[in-house]
Design a protein around this motif. Sequence first.
Motif, short mmCIF file in Angstrom:
data_model
loop_
_atom_site.label_atom_id
_atom_site.label_comp_id
_atom_site.label_asym_id
_atom_site.label_seq_id
_atom_site.Cartn_x
_atom_site.Cartn_y
_atom_site.Cartn_z
N VAL A 118 0.88 -1.17 0.00
CA VAL A 118 0.00 0.00 0.00
C VAL A 118 0.92 1.22 0.00
O VAL A 118 1.78 1.35 0.87
N GLY A 119 0.76 2.09 -0.98
CA GLY A 119 1.65 3.26 -1.07
C GLY A 119 3.04 2.87 -1.54
O GLY A 119 3.27 1.76 -2.02
N GLN A 120 3.98 3.80 -1.35
CA GLN A 120 5.36 3.56 -1.76
C GLN A 120 6.13 2.94 -0.60
O GLN A 120 6.11 3.46 0.52
N ASN A 121 6.85 1.85 -0.89
CA ASN A 121 7.62 1.12 0.12
C ASN A 121 9.04 0.92 -0.38
O ASN A 121 9.27 0.78 -1.58
N SER A 122 9.97 0.88 0.56
CA SER A 122 11.37 0.74 0.19
C SER A 122 12.11 -0.10 1.23
O SER A 122 11.99 0.14 2.43
N VAL A 123 12.86 -1.09 0.75
CA VAL A 123 13.70 -1.91 1.63
C VAL A 123 15.14 -1.84 1.12
O VAL A 123 15.39 -1.86 -0.08
N VAL A 124 16.07 -1.76 2.07
CA VAL A 124 17.49 -1.67 1.74
C VAL A 124 18.24 -2.73 2.53
O VAL A 124 17.96 -2.94 3.72
N GLU A 125 19.17 -3.37 1.88
CA GLU A 125 20.00 -4.41 2.51
C GLU A 125 20.48 -4.01 3.90
O GLU A 125 20.89 -2.87 4.12
N THR A 126 20.43 -4.96 4.80
CA THR A 126 20.95 -4.77 6.15
C THR A 126 22.43 -5.13 6.15
O THR A 126 22.79 -6.21 5.70
N GLY A 133 -1.11 -5.90 -4.56
CA GLY A 133 -1.67 -4.65 -4.07
C GLY A 133 -1.53 -3.53 -5.08
O GLY A 133 -1.05 -3.72 -6.19
N SER A 134 -1.92 -2.35 -4.67
CA SER A 134 -1.88 -1.20 -5.56
C SER A 134 -0.64 -0.34 -5.35
O SER A 134 -0.46 0.65 -6.05
N GLY A 135 0.20 -0.72 -4.42
CA GLY A 135 1.38 0.07 -4.09
C GLY A 135 2.61 -0.33 -4.89
O GLY A 135 2.54 -1.03 -5.90
N SER A 136 3.77 0.15 -4.39
CA SER A 136 5.03 -0.13 -5.06
C SER A 136 6.09 -0.54 -4.03
O SER A 136 5.96 -0.27 -2.84
N LEU A 137 7.12 -1.20 -4.54
CA LEU A 137 8.25 -1.62 -3.70
C LEU A 137 9.55 -1.37 -4.45
O LEU A 137 9.70 -1.77 -5.60
#
Length: 162
Positions: free
Chosen positions: A83-91, A113-117
Amino acid sequence: MFATAFHTSRHYILFTAMACLCVLLGGPSYAAGADSLFIAGDTYYEPGVSGPGWAWTDADHLELTGYVGEAIGADGDLVVTLVGQNSVVETHAPDADISMSGMEVWGNLTLRGSGSLTATGSQCGIHVAQALVVDGCTVDARADGAGVVGQTVAGIAAGSLT
């Protein structure tokens, strides 16, 4: 002799029925879902937890709502609703349960869903041991290759992609 054969066949039937019952009730569990979830530097072993921009509602479902943070990993199958804009970055933590990927799932992963990753890692943006399904959402997965020697670098690495 008839009584002995009848008695033996009853035992055989009873034994077979008990074996089937044991398999159905107490055998190994093959239920879908993640055994654990690694997110934002912490590992969780039971669903029903949440944090800023995320909620692990049940064993196979994670919802990201504007999540911006560290890597996400799952040991097992996972469905992620975006949902909405999402961002994950390597730990980059040396003791992290996930390595060199923005998102790593040791099972099947469905992104919907309708969001982004946006997923960023050194070796993989998204690494999925089995099948990756992208359904109705936008995914941008990138890997920069930093610190990766003698291994494949890919935005997405998966057993199959739909």
